[in-house]
Design a protein around this motif. Structure first.
Motif, PDB file in Angstrom:
ATOM      1  N   GLY A   1       0.810  -1.209   0.000  1.00  0.00           N
ATOM      2  CA  GLY A   1       0.000   0.000   0.000  1.00  0.00           C
ATOM      3  C   GLY A   1       0.843   1.258   0.000  1.00  0.00           C
ATOM      4  O   GLY A   1       2.024   1.244   0.388  1.00  0.00           O
ATOM      5  N   ILE A   2       0.236   2.335  -0.481  1.00  0.00           N
ATOM      6  CA  ILE A   2       0.880   3.642  -0.406  1.00  0.00           C
ATOM      7  C   ILE A   2      -0.098   4.617   0.238  1.00  0.00           C
ATOM      8  O   ILE A   2      -1.317   4.505   0.064  1.00  0.00           O
ATOM      9  CB  ILE A   2       1.324   4.166  -1.792  1.00  0.00           C
ATOM     10  CG1 ILE A   2       0.139   4.189  -2.762  1.00  0.00           C
ATOM     11  CG2 ILE A   2       2.452   3.315  -2.357  1.00  0.00           C
ATOM     12  CD1 ILE A   2       0.469   4.846  -4.093  1.00  0.00           C
ATOM     13  N   GLY A   3       0.421   5.558   0.974  1.00  0.00           N
ATOM     14  CA  GLY A   3      -0.420   6.539   1.636  1.00  0.00           C
ATOM     15  C   GLY A   3       0.165   7.933   1.518  1.00  0.00           C
ATOM     16  O   GLY A   3       1.393   8.104   1.437  1.00  0.00           O
ATOM     17  N   TYR A   4      -0.699   8.900   1.468  1.00  0.00           N
ATOM     18  CA  TYR A   4      -0.267  10.296   1.421  1.00  0.00           C
ATOM     19  C   TYR A   4      -1.150  11.094   2.376  1.00  0.00           C
ATOM     20  O   TYR A   4      -2.378  10.963   2.360  1.00  0.00           O
ATOM     21  CB  TYR A   4      -0.369  10.852   0.000  1.00  0.00           C
ATOM     22  CG  TYR A   4      -0.152  12.351  -0.068  1.00  0.00           C
ATOM     23  CD1 TYR A   4       1.127  12.889   0.079  1.00  0.00           C
ATOM     24  CD2 TYR A   4      -1.218  13.224  -0.258  1.00  0.00           C
ATOM     25  CE1 TYR A   4       1.339  14.259   0.037  1.00  0.00           C
ATOM     26  CE2 TYR A   4      -1.024  14.594  -0.304  1.00  0.00           C
ATOM     27  CZ  TYR A   4       0.256  15.106  -0.165  1.00  0.00           C
ATOM     28  OH  TYR A   4       0.464  16.453  -0.192  1.00  0.00           O
ATOM     29  N   THR A   5      -0.528  11.902   3.224  1.00  0.00           N
ATOM     30  CA  THR A   5      -1.263  12.737   4.177  1.00  0.00           C
ATOM     31  C   THR A   5      -0.717  14.156   4.117  1.00  0.00           C
ATOM     32  O   THR A   5       0.507  14.358   4.121  1.00  0.00           O
ATOM     33  CB  THR A   5      -1.096  12.199   5.616  1.00  0.00           C
ATOM     34  OG1 THR A   5      -1.618  10.880   5.677  1.00  0.00           O
ATOM     35  CG2 THR A   5      -1.842  13.085   6.617  1.00  0.00           C
ATOM     36  N   ARG A   6      -1.620  15.121   4.044  1.00  0.00           N
ATOM     37  CA  ARG A   6      -1.204  16.518   4.080  1.00  0.00           C
ATOM     38  C   ARG A   6      -1.859  17.200   5.282  1.00  0.00           C
ATOM     39  O   ARG A   6      -3.078  17.141   5.450  1.00  0.00           O
ATOM     40  CB  ARG A   6      -1.591  17.255   2.802  1.00  0.00           C
ATOM     41  CG  ARG A   6      -1.240  18.736   2.861  1.00  0.00           C
ATOM     42  CD  ARG A   6      -1.497  19.484   1.565  1.00  0.00           C
ATOM     43  NE  ARG A   6      -1.323  20.920   1.753  1.00  0.00           N
ATOM     44  CZ  ARG A   6      -0.154  21.547   1.829  1.00  0.00           C
ATOM     45  NH1 ARG A   6       0.968  20.852   1.735  1.00  0.00           N
ATOM     46  NH2 ARG A   6      -0.088  22.857   2.009  1.00  0.00           N
TER      47      ARG A   6
ATOM     48  N   SER B   1       7.409  10.260  15.142  1.00  0.00           N
ATOM     49  CA  SER B   1       7.030  11.270  14.148  1.00  0.00           C
ATOM     50  C   SER B   1       6.519  10.662  12.852  1.00  0.00           C
ATOM     51  O   SER B   1       6.479  11.333  11.835  1.00  0.00           O
ATOM     52  CB  SER B   1       8.224  12.187  13.854  1.00  0.00           C
ATOM     53  OG  SER B   1       8.344  13.132  14.884  1.00  0.00           O
ATOM     54  N   SER B   2       6.138   9.410  12.889  1.00  0.00           N
ATOM     55  CA  SER B   2       5.590   8.773  11.691  1.00  0.00           C
ATOM     56  C   SER B   2       4.174   8.319  11.980  1.00  0.00           C
ATOM     57  O   SER B   2       3.858   7.949  13.095  1.00  0.00           O
ATOM     58  CB  SER B   2       6.424   7.555  11.298  1.00  0.00           C
ATOM     59  OG  SER B   2       7.784   7.873  11.239  1.00  0.00           O
ATOM     60  N   SER B   3       3.344   8.325  10.964  1.00  0.00           N
ATOM     61  CA  SER B   3       2.000   7.779  11.115  1.00  0.00           C
ATOM     62  C   SER B   3       1.489   7.364   9.747  1.00  0.00           C
ATOM     63  O   SER B   3       2.063   7.691   8.724  1.00  0.00           O
ATOM     64  CB  SER B   3       1.063   8.803  11.753  1.00  0.00           C
ATOM     65  OG  SER B   3       0.958   9.937  10.929  1.00  0.00           O
ATOM     66  N   GLY B   4       0.369   6.650   9.743  1.00  0.00           N
ATOM     67  CA  GLY B   4      -0.224   6.208   8.493  1.00  0.00           C
ATOM     68  C   GLY B   4       0.396   4.922   7.989  1.00  0.00           C
ATOM     69  O   GLY B   4       1.237   4.312   8.642  1.00  0.00           O
ATOM     70  N   GLY B   5      -0.052   4.506   6.816  1.00  0.00           N
ATOM     71  CA  GLY B   5       0.516   3.318   6.188  1.00  0.00           C
ATOM     72  C   GLY B   5      -0.238   2.051   6.481  1.00  0.00           C
ATOM     73  O   GLY B   5      -0.315   1.172   5.650  1.00  0.00           O
TER      74      GLY B   5
END
Lengths: 393, 91
Positions: A221-226, B56-60
């Motif tokens: 999977g790939i994710g992008y957060t802004r 300092s990391s999140s998501g994925g």
């Protein structure tokens, strides 16, 4: 066992296995069996105690060396509405006490030491969310709303996701979007950097899972957060961060069942990077051992290593740099998490107990590229007990 | 960009070699609880919450942006990568 209590629901083992597969594995259902809502409802409760280790006296310049202790209660309720819809509701409440690092300073011997926040803090946070899921021939969709509140913080969020299976149900594509709108009004005092702040965060995630063979699954999977808005920490001295942050993740995971030893092994990896120049590697390993029909023992291990933010410094330099932070969470460090979980399953109840220990050190995989090791790195333990109760609707 | 290309190359390679057809009646092992990507959503929500507040990391996996497509769950951390507010609750 179940068939004796409910003869009307008895099924042959082969059919039961097939149906069980279809119902419990939404991502891998048979071609002729569509995604359907779960047959039974479930109520779950967890109590967790989170406790951070005290800082060594030698690392503290002023203030208490006692850090946070948090009690967490979680309740979850899931019920099918009909074959195509299900609804879930989650509630979580936390009560916290303790002190936290406010800043880092260099003492007369040139050693970096922590200035703690002083008096012990007591706070409470409540978090509620609801999700509606729709099931169809080759996949499912859901929409969720979440709300979180504490005395100085409020967050509203929406989450939408869709799953589509194809390739004779050997493959599944997941797409998810989320958006949150947060507000903070820091408690008045010397420790706050601003009076009021807002932040917006939007995310997208695209992932795929695949059956490799009868005992192996993989996912990627790939994710992008802004994020944009007030991203500085209101409760840290001189904390000034950029007002936007773009985060990216790449992930891969595998699960392998080894029937001969009654075990399932899982390994996940995540690579993370953002435009604050933080990078990280995360490895998660789990071993599910089915000791008896009722007992499961699950050891886990996690390794995490991150590279510091470009503006992280133990000691601020008041020069041409716009951004400053000595928050230990932005420093270069590595962390090991050791876990052990025990599960005892009965017909309708499953009891759970778990302990996790988190140990962090300066340096790690990125130790070639760090300037300052933070004296405020945290170690903690997490203890959890709870149960799941399944019921007929 | 280089990492992205590498990731997609690896993902495509894995998919290409994964040609084994597994019939529905051969999926008993895949249906085990332990084979689910998401098994204890409350624990995962709490763990993600803690990790994203101490690192300092999140998501994925399951935080902001949604998840891998787990079961009926609200593995959803509205504050992942949040204000990094210190004196407030960790999560």
């Amino acid at each position: 066992m179940d068939s004796k209590k409910k003869p009307g629901k008895y099924r042959s083992s082969a059919l039961a296995a097939l149906t069980s597969t279809a119902l419990t594995l939404p991502g891998y259902v048979a071609e002729t069996i569509a995604d359907t809502a779960p047959e039974r409802g479930k109520f779950s409760y967890r109590y967790s105690q989170y406790e951070e280790d005290s800082l060594p006296e030698s690392k503290v310049l002023t203030g208490s060396n006692k850090r946070y202790t948090i009690d967490v209660h979680q309740a979850s309720f899931i019920t099918p509405v009909n074959e195509k819809y299900a609804i879930s509701v989650d509630y979580q409440t936390e009560s916290l006490s303790g002190a936290s690092p406010w800043s880092v300073s260099i003492d007369g011997q040139g050693q970096a030491k922590v200035i703690m926040s002083g008096a012990s803090i007591s706070e409470r946070r409540d978090d509620a969310s609801v999700k509606i899921s729709q099931y169809r021939e080759a996949g499912q969709s859901s929409v969720g709303l979440a709300y979180s509140e504490e005395n100085d913080y409020q967050s509203k969020a929406i989450n939408i996701s869709n799953q589509h299976s194809f390739n004779q149900d050997h493959s599944r594509l997941t797409t998810a979007l989320s958006h949150s709108d947060d507000k903070i009004e820091p408690t008045k005092g010397i420790h706050n950097n601003f009076d009021r702040g807002d932040k917006k965060t939007s995310s997208i995630f695209i992932g795929g899972s695949q059956i490799i063979n009868a005992s192996t699954l993989i996912r990627t999977g790939i994710g992008y957060t802004r994020s944009s808005g007030d991203l500085s920490d209101a409760y840290k001295f001189g904390d000034q961060r950029p007002d936007s942050r773009n985060q990216r993740t790449l992930s891969i995971g595998v699960k392998k069942n080894i029937e001969k030893i009654g075990s399932t092994l899982g390994l996940d990896y995540r690579y993370y990077t953002d435009d604050w120049e933080i990078r990280s590697h995360t490895f998660d390993f789990s071993w599910h051992y089915r000791a008896t029909e009722n007992w499961k023992i699950i050891p886990t291990f996690r390794y995490y290593a991150q590279e510091q933010a470009s503006f992280y410094k133990n000691q601020f330099v008041t020069s041409n740099s716009n951004y400053n932070s000595n928050d230990f969470r932005l420093s270069t460090f590595e962390a090991f998490t050791y876990g052990l979980e025990m599960r005892y399953a009965l017909t309708d109840f499953t009891f759970v107990a778990r302990v996790n220990e988190y140990d962090s050190n300066a340096g790690g995989l990125f130790s070639h590229d760090y300037n300052d090791s933070s004296p405020a790195l945290v170690d903690f333990s997490l203890f959890t007990i709870g149960f799941d109760y399944s019921f007929d609707r | 960009m280089h990492n992205l290309k590498l990731f997609f190359s690896l993902a495509a390679s894995v998919l290409l070699i994964s040609c084994t057809q597994v019939q529905p009646w051969e999926r008993n092992q895949l249906a085990l609880d332990a084979m689910q990507w998401s098994k204890d959503t409350q624990h995962e929500a709490l763990s993600n919450h803690i990790y994203s507040s101490k690192e300092s990391s999140s998501g994925g996996n399951s935080a902001a942006g949604g998840g891998w497509g787990c079961k009926l769950s609200t593995v959803f951390d509205p504050r992942a990568g949040g204000f990094l507010k210190i004196p407030g609750p960790i999560i």
